[in-house]
Design a protein around this motif. Structure first.
Motif, PDB file in Angstrom:
ATOM      1  N   ALA A   1       0.829  -1.207   0.000  1.00  0.00           N
ATOM      2  CA  ALA A   1       0.000   0.000   0.000  1.00  0.00           C
ATOM      3  C   ALA A   1       0.862   1.255   0.000  1.00  0.00           C
TER       4      ALA A   1
ATOM      5  N   SER B   1       2.291   1.635  -3.514  1.00  0.00           N
ATOM      6  CA  SER B   1       1.212   1.972  -4.441  1.00  0.00           C
ATOM      7  C   SER B   1       0.807   3.439  -4.314  1.00  0.00           C
TER       8      SER B   1
ATOM      9  N   ALA C   1      -1.971  -1.991  -6.392  1.00  0.00           N
ATOM     10  CA  ALA C   1      -3.165  -2.072  -5.548  1.00  0.00           C
ATOM     11  C   ALA C   1      -4.128  -3.140  -6.048  1.00  0.00           C
TER      12      ALA C   1
ATOM     13  N   PHE D   1      -9.238  -0.961  -1.526  1.00  0.00           N
ATOM     14  CA  PHE D   1      -8.063  -0.092  -1.592  1.00  0.00           C
ATOM     15  C   PHE D   1      -7.850   0.413  -3.016  1.00  0.00           C
ATOM     16  N   SER D   2      -8.149  -0.429  -4.005  1.00  0.00           N
ATOM     17  CA  SER D   2      -8.043   0.013  -5.402  1.00  0.00           C
ATOM     18  C   SER D   2      -9.003   1.166  -5.669  1.00  0.00           C
TER      19      SER D   2
ATOM     20  N   THR E   1      -7.650   4.214  -4.182  1.00  0.00           N
ATOM     21  CA  THR E   1      -6.578   4.745  -5.022  1.00  0.00           C
ATOM     22  C   THR E   1      -7.138   5.608  -6.146  1.00  0.00           C
TER      23      THR E   1
ATOM     24  N   ALA F   1      -6.326  -1.415   3.829  1.00  0.00           N
ATOM     25  CA  ALA F   1      -5.325  -2.378   3.365  1.00  0.00           C
ATOM     26  C   ALA F   1      -5.132  -3.526   4.342  1.00  0.00           C
TER      27      ALA F   1
END
Length: 486
Positions: free
Chosen positions: A237, A240, A296, A304-305, A308, A347
């Motif tokens: 994380a 990323s 991610a 988490f994606s 992002t 995460a």
């Protein structure tokens, strides 16, 4: 005018002042590419240009350059001119030598630069039909002056044709693999080009700013959850989000290019100074964002994606518009810090309490106000002149300082209230001892603002805090307090 760190041109070869001196523009007279500059400026002026660019390009590169030049607004006084080339041109011109600006840039751009400098007797440039580059430029120079009757200063393989017909070839930052006869090269500066470029890339990505992403660790530490799975997820994380942030920093540098060139320190940034090309910067943005999101998507929960993507969209909105809105800009910056804390919880699957979010918000809001305070306080403009690229006036500094201190003190209040929360007793055997962190936080915040008030902190408060030994002493004291409370 801009400057760079190139070594001076060697002067061991004889120069005939009877021959015309022809000077390339992109990468030679200026350490940047005027097509990229025109495109960036045109998009800032009219975002719809991005849709039109492919259709203009279908009509030829020269036509594209012409249309972009007609839309763009470029500050020619702040361009990163190469000092050594400019000095050579001035010296030759003072001797009465004829000096020609021969460039593939559009004639509107080239003519404006020539007018600004007042050093060229003639300008040869692209005209919307002919892209004056490589063979086309060489043919024009030979037709105008005759083979061997001119000297040529260039910087790339595209200039080989011109060098081949020139009496004297002078290279500026040319690729070492380019072989040119009768050439005068730059004197060695003791540092390889690859090393310089790598250093510029690291600076452009602002790797030191990755420290902000340590906020991802906060939920795990607050919950006392230490295991290998969490450590792995946090590591991925961190990388990323750091890559995504770096792409945003480059985009921000693009949008602040003109303002940075007017700033006493920011003009040395890689893109403002011409150390890195704008085209390379576009690749950095795309590569950083793709790599960050790819990590991610491949290794972390889908939430988490999504976070992002929200972070990327937020940074774009901030860079394009929101950073120019007073108050909203600092609120948005603080919000991006909070997103990092939320990301740490997402995460690792650790729930993030409202207390932790509120505490983080006010600490980071104080840092955001501090960043703006430093920028505004450093301006010497009149009180009625807005700060370039920002929505503040120079006399807003006192207000920013008051708001920043208030935010810091509110975070201390939240910490004190949190200590008395019944949930704390599940994590700490002696939660009251955590109150000892309140005076530590008060001292840190007040001292930081005091140093900023005395102008002992420049540009980046994060760097100043991270490089201050007192910060680590206070962190050690805070860690000891937490251990005493466990």
């Amino acid at each position: 005018m801009g400057h760079n760190t190139e070594a001076p041109v060697e002067s061991n070869a004889a120069v005939s002042h009877d021959r015309t001196l022809c000077v390339d523009l992109d990468g030679t007279l200026v350490a940047t590419d005027m097509l990229g500059e025109s495109l960036l400026s045109a998009v800032r002026m009219q975002p719809s240009v991005l849709v039109q660019v492919p259709f203009w390009l279908l009509q030829g590169r020269a036509f594209l350059k012409q249309r972009l030049a007609q839309v763009a607004t470029i500050d020619f006084a702040t361009l990163p001119y190469r000092f050594e080339v400019l000095s050579l041109v001035k010296a030759e011109r003072s001797r009465g030598r004829r000096v020609v600006l021969a460039t593939a840039s559009d004639r509107l751009i080239a003519g404006s630069i020539a007018t600004h400098l007042g050093l060229f007797t003639e300008v040869m440039a692209s005209d919307g039909v002919t892209n004056l580059k490589g063979r086309a430029k060489a043919a024009r120079l030979v037709d105008r002056f005759g083979a061997g009757n001119f000297d040529y200063i260039g910087d790339s393989r595209a200039d080989i044709e011109c060098w081949a017909h020139a009496a004297d070839a002078i290279t500026v930052g040319v690729c070492p693999s380019t072989r040119v006869p009768h050439v005068r090269r730059l004197a060695p500066d003791g540092e390889s080009k690859s090393t310089t470029r790598l250093r510029a890339v690291v600076k452009a990505l602002r790797v030191h700013q990755w420290l902000k992403n340590l906020l991802l660790l906060v939920p795990v530490f607050a919950a006392h959850r230490f295991d290998l799975a969490s450590a792995w997820n946090l590591g991925v994380a961190f990388l990323s989000l750091s890559l995504c942030a770096s792409g945003g920093y480059v985009l921000n540098d693009f949008l602040d290019l003109t303002a940075d060139r007017r700033h006493v320190r920011k003009r040395n940034r890689p893109f403002a100074s011409g150390q890195l090309s704008l085209g390379f910067g576009a690749l950095l943005i795309a590569g950083s964002w793709l790599a960050g999101f790819g990590l991610a998507a491949a290794f972390l929960p889908s939430a988490f994606s999504m976070l992002t993507i929200v972070y990327l969209m937020s940074t774009i909105a901030y860079s394009v518009r929101l950073k120019k809105e007073p108050v909203l800009d600092v609120m948005f910056l603080a919000g991006l810090y909070v997103v990092r804390v939320v990301g740490g919880g997402v995460a690792t699957g650790v729930p993030v309490s409202s207390w932790l979010l509120a505490f983080t918000l006010f600490v980071c809001l104080s840092l955001a106000f501090l960043k703006r305070f430093i920028e505004v306080r450093g301006q010497s403009a009149a009180a009625t002149t807005p700060i370039p690229g920002r929505g503040y006036l120079p006399d807003d500094a006192d207000w920013l300082q008051s708001a920043g201190l208030a935010s810091a003190y509110l975070s201390v209040v939240i910490l004190a209230i949190y200590v008395n929360n019944p949930d704390v007793s599940r994590l700490y055997s002696s939660p009251d001892r955590l109150l000892l962190m309140c005076p530590v936080l008060l001292y840190w915040a007040t001292r930081t603002w005091h140093r900023a008030h005395r102008q002992l902190i420049h540009d980046d408060p994060l760097v100043a805090v991270a490089s201050d030994p007192v910060t680590y002493v206070l962190l050690a004291i805070s860690a000891a307090v937490v251990l005493m409370a466990v």
